[in-house]
Every structure is written in C-alpha cells, then in structure tokens.
Write an enzyme that holds these catalytic residues in place. Sequence first.
Site, PDB file in Angstrom:
ATOM      1  CB  SER A  74      -2.373  -7.202   0.495  1.00  0.00           C
ATOM      2  OG  SER A  74      -1.833  -6.297   1.511  1.00  0.00           O
ATOM      3  CG  ASP A  75      -5.945  -1.797  -1.186  1.00  0.00           C
ATOM      4  OD1 ASP A  75      -5.989  -1.765  -2.326  1.00  0.00           O
ATOM      5  OD2 ASP A  75      -6.405  -0.871  -0.482  1.00  0.00           O
ATOM      6  CD  GLN A  76       0.995   0.357   2.077  1.00  0.00           C
ATOM      7  OE1 GLN A  76       1.773   1.055   1.378  1.00  0.00           O
ATOM      8  NE2 GLN A  76       1.644  -0.642   2.998  1.00  0.00           N
TER       9      GLN A  76
END
Length: 212
Positions: A74-76
Amino acid sequence: MIPSSTTPRLILASGSAYRRELLARLRLPFEAIAPDVEETPLPGEAPQDTALRLGQAKAQAIAARHPGALVIGSDQVATLDGEQIGKPGDHARALVQLQKMRGREVVFHTALCLWDGRAANPAGALQIENVQVFVQFRDLPDAELDAYLRIEQPYDCAGSAKNEGLGIALLERIASNDPTALTGLPLIALTGMLRRAGVAFFGIDERLAKPS
C-alpha cells in the site's frame, strides 16, 4: 480464486505501525516486512499513478523474497490542487503544510495491492485499486496548528495530521467509501481482495457457507 481450506501465509509489505494496527483488526495471522523501495515520484507522474506504482512495487519486492505468500502493498499520496504533499519530516515543514491546507480540500490517494504468490499465471496474481478520500480541513489559526503539531508530532504522516488521533480536530469533513483508507490501509477493499484470493473470514469458507 485459488481454492484453499487454510489461510495462506500473509505478509504486509510495510514498516508502518499504522498499517500493522489496521491489518490486525482482521484477526488473520500475518507478518510485516518493510520493503526497500525508492518512493520518489517519477517526473510528470500523476499522484494516483505514483501511489499505484509504489503500492505494487512494495508488494512485488517482498513477494520476490517470499514465494507462495499473499503480499499486501500500500502507498498513500496526498494532493492539494493536484500537487503532491509528502511526509513533512519535521515541525517547520508540517506547519507549512497545515497552513496551506487550512480551509481547503485535500485528496488522499491510497493505493492497495494484493499479490498472490500462489498464482500459476503471473497475470492473475495481481489485484490493485486506488481508494480516494476527500478531506476538508478547518480554517484554524497558526497557534492551534502549531499547538497540535507539538502535541501529536505527526511528522511521518502525509498531510501532517493523524485522523485516528487528535488530528481529527483539524478536520471538518471526510468523504470516502472506505473509511480506513485515510489512515493508510483500505480494509473494505482489502477484505474483498482477500476473499477473492480464497481467504476465509470468521473461520468459515464462504464458498462452503453459501446455500445450495
């Protein structure tokens, strides 16, 4: 879906304590391993594309070292007027971020990737999605912004505020179809991906629980 009567090895490709805490809510056994991935955006890359690329890269980096596992990446990326807002790193940068965002809407792109190392065909191993969260910040004076930062010190958070903590007092509105996405791991999207990968929740395989 790959048939499975037991939960496969599940790995969270992250060193984030926030993501570990969120994944623990699902009560599935998992390991957390931090990937070694360069997170700098590419020249001209759209924010959502940065998040999706890095989420997939993190999952694949760990999957390459642990074949046969289900790996979550995941990355934001936070954006204001289409420009990326990174992790501030220190108090001064965090205050500048909050000053720019007050009274404004910030869009958080949270990319989620599930890589299934059991898949015979690599093309069928990937599930990936970008979950957007629209956050309206309150128009607060510098003194309040500064005081908040000194209390919670959210210098490792994109957007300089922890919505799961005192940072919620900086926000006027949050709009998303996946509320945990803002904290960094969209659990509604993730549970859907895990179900499609054959993971059973509540100790029940839903394929066997459906009425005939």
